[in-house]
Design a protein around this motif. Structure first.
Motif, PDB file in Angstrom:
ATOM      1  N   HIS A  74       0.007  19.726  20.904  1.00 35.46           N
ATOM      2  CA  HIS A  74      -1.261  19.357  20.639  1.00 35.46           C
ATOM      3  C   HIS A  74      -0.909  18.816  22.704  1.00 35.46           C
ATOM      4  O   HIS A  74      -1.582  17.939  23.295  1.00 35.46           O
ATOM      5  N   ALA A 118      -2.813  19.495  25.972  1.00 35.17           N
ATOM      6  CA  ALA A 118      -4.434  19.069  26.011  1.00 35.17           C
ATOM      7  C   ALA A 118      -4.371  17.174  25.683  1.00 35.17           C
ATOM      8  O   ALA A 118      -5.369  17.075  26.145  1.00 35.17           O
ATOM      9  N   GLN A 161      -4.137  17.015  29.865  1.00 31.70           N
ATOM     10  CA  GLN A 161      -5.396  17.323  29.879  1.00 31.70           C
ATOM     11  C   GLN A 161      -6.323  15.908  30.509  1.00 31.70           C
ATOM     12  O   GLN A 161      -6.772  15.747  30.958  1.00 31.70           O
ATOM     13  N   ILE A 162      -6.215  14.874  28.466  1.00 35.07           N
ATOM     14  CA  ILE A 162      -6.976  13.756  28.680  1.00 35.07           C
ATOM     15  C   ILE A 162      -6.444  12.710  29.575  1.00 35.07           C
ATOM     16  O   ILE A 162      -6.930  11.847  30.087  1.00 35.07           O
ATOM     17  N   VAL A 215     -14.567  18.206  25.787  1.00 38.48           N
ATOM     18  CA  VAL A 215     -13.948  18.709  24.290  1.00 38.48           C
ATOM     19  C   VAL A 215     -13.383  19.587  24.358  1.00 38.48           C
ATOM     20  O   VAL A 215     -12.258  20.328  24.295  1.00 38.48           O
ATOM     21  N   LEU A 240     -10.314  21.480  26.403  1.00 35.92           N
ATOM     22  CA  LEU A 240      -9.220  20.988  25.827  1.00 35.92           C
ATOM     23  C   LEU A 240      -8.314  22.528  25.535  1.00 35.92           C
ATOM     24  O   LEU A 240      -8.476  22.684  24.695  1.00 35.92           O
ATOM     25  N   LYS A 241      -6.799  22.209  25.789  1.00 41.17           N
ATOM     26  CA  LYS A 241      -6.347  24.099  25.586  1.00 41.17           C
ATOM     27  C   LYS A 241      -5.497  23.483  24.119  1.00 41.17           C
ATOM     28  O   LYS A 241      -4.071  23.268  23.715  1.00 41.17           O
ATOM     29  N   ARG A 264      -9.296  20.664  18.206  1.00 43.09           N
ATOM     30  CA  ARG A 264     -10.196  20.314  19.441  1.00 43.09           C
ATOM     31  C   ARG A 264     -11.013  18.892  19.123  1.00 43.09           C
ATOM     32  O   ARG A 264     -10.624  18.036  19.130  1.00 43.09           O
ATOM     33  N   VAL A 281      -9.561  14.761  19.565  1.00 42.88           N
ATOM     34  CA  VAL A 281     -10.347  14.052  19.830  1.00 42.88           C
ATOM     35  C   VAL A 281     -11.075  12.679  18.892  1.00 42.88           C
ATOM     36  O   VAL A 281     -11.375  11.425  19.042  1.00 42.88           O
TER      37      VAL A 281
END
Length: 438
Positions: free
Chosen positions: A396, A399, A402-403, A411, A414-415, A422, A426
């Motif tokens: 994770h 991702a 990224q955030i 959302v 997200l990778k 995903r 979140v």
């Protein structure tokens, strides 16, 4: 802006006229960890604001809430170059403190007033975000013709804000630059002051850790009140090296069989280090240095977590509900989200703390200070401090980055492998009040 020494006892402020303001980059380039800075601001409005941060009469209402000697307040006086503590037992009462101030000419030291004074909470919370280091404070109230503490140096960067009355300060060359511990210094050891001046309400004085100093309230004046705001305790390159080296060794040992080989028999019983051991350790350090040059992820074993666990929660003028209860829309796959309270969150990669040493795998840990208790800030080990946060698989990490690195992100972008992952990610962050739907 103190620069030149003046003859002791001349009664004149040394050096050029102190400045009224300074650019941040100039401060860090020329003064931070290097030399003192005095900022004079002859501004009645600013003096009034400083006075509102803490004043002698505030002790009356604070004592009614249950303040204790030693924990919350100290009563002391400098006698013959030594600190004499005049504390009573149990609860502190305002009338007794006032009596000690007026009759015994004692200094009242109030510990960590940001626990009770909202504006100091707001200031210190902002400074903790700015420095990325814990920021504490103490208030000192000293009567006329008296001195509370002997000459000493501290292990913190110090900012003095003069709140009430005037105080006479003397600064000396450090015997231990950028000191790592507090120490009292004898008068005969420190020589003549290199800076000497009177602080008035609205003035600000900075000096680096290790700077020897003493301060008194001259006779014939009203009492003096100042707040000392301090930071950067145990926050050096040496501390950071100690914090990260264990993770670097852990990773390298997984790939280098030489690091996993046993040490010579009876090495731990030797009085002095052997040439073989010293040579081997030198070689390992060179190996670690080479590995460090090519790594992007430094594993912080304690410093990040300790900072977040012990710092102030975000300043809140209300009841703080926004810090404990998720608000706004529930995030879905088609939502756009953004990180909030970013300065109160750290993301770090650590070995899984729930697994045995043999089976440990790396996990992503997110710690935050949203649920920290302001009432225990900088009060040591008075209570067991609880960490707040989340743990995710290493898969994770991208991702989460990224955030962290986007002002907003969808959302669905997200990778992660699946939509379920995903949404789960979140939702977990939203439940901890770390993201919001925009």
């Amino acid at each position: 802006m103190p620069k030149k020494a003046k003859p002791a006892g001349s009664g004149k402020e040394e050096g050029p006229v102190p400045c009224k303001q300074m650019k941040t980059e100039t401060f860090f380039k020329e003064f931070w960890e290097q030399k003192p800075l005095l900022i004079r601001r002859d501004d009645p409005a600013l003096a009034t604001y400083y006075g509102s941060l803490f004043k002698l009469t505030d002790l009356k209402s604070l004592c009614s809430r249950g303040m204790y000697y030693g924990r919350d307040v100290n009563v002391c006086r400098c006698v013959s170059g030594k600190k004499k503590v005049l504390n009573k037992d149990g609860k502190a009462h305002f009338l007794q403190l006032r009596k000690d101030l007026d009759q015994k000419r004692a200094t009242i030291q109030f510990h960590q007033p940001q626990r009770f004074k909202d504006e100091l909470w707001r200031i210190q919370e902002k400074l903790e975000c700015y420095f990325g280091s814990l920021v504490g404070s103490n208030v000192y109230i000293t009567p006329a013709g008296s001195q509370g503490l002997p000459p000493h140096y501290d292990d913190v960067e110090v900012f003095i804000l003069q709140l009430e009355g005037e105080k006479h300060w003397r600064l000396y060359h450090p015997t231990v630059p950028l000191a790592r511990e507090y120490s009292v210094e004898a008068e005969e050891r420190i020589g003549r002051p290199v800076h000497e001046f009177m602080l008035k309400p609205g003035d600000l004085l900075y000096f680096p850790r290790g700077t020897i100093h003493q301060a008194d309230t001259p006779a014939g004046l009203a009492h003096s009140t100042h707040v000392t705001i301090s930071t950067y305790q145990n926050n050096s390159w040496g501390d950071f090296l100690l914090d990260t080296i264990s993770g670097l060794v852990f990773d390298t040992a997984k790939e280098d069989v030489e690091l996993r080989a046993g040490i010579p028999r009876q090495l731990l019983l030797q009085v002095e280090s052997t040439t073989v051991a010293t040579r081997r350790l030198s070689g390992f350090l060179r190996t670690l240095a080479d590995r460090l040059e090519g790594t992007k992820e430094l594993l912080s074993s304690d410093m990040k977590k300790d900072f977040i666990m012990h710092r102030l929660p975000p300043y809140s003028a209300g009841d703080g509900a926004e810090l404990s209860t998720p608000g706004g829309k529930l995030p879905r796959l088609d939502s756009v989200v953004r990180l909030q309270f970013k300065d109160h969150i750290v993301l770090t990669v650590l070995p899984d703390q729930d697994q045995s040493d043999e089976a440990q795998e790396k996990m992503v840990y997110i710690y935050h200070s949203l649920k920290n208790r302001r009432e225990t800030h900088m009060m040591g080990n008075e209570e067991e401090t609880e960490s707040h946060g989340l743990r995710f698989p290493l898969s994770h990490l991208d991702a989460l980055k990224q955030i962290w690195n986007s002002s907003t992100i969808s959302v669905k972008d997200l990778k992660l492998t699946t939509d379920e992952e995903r949404e789960s990610l979140v939702l977990s962050l939203w439940t901890e009040c770390l993201i919001q739907v925009v």
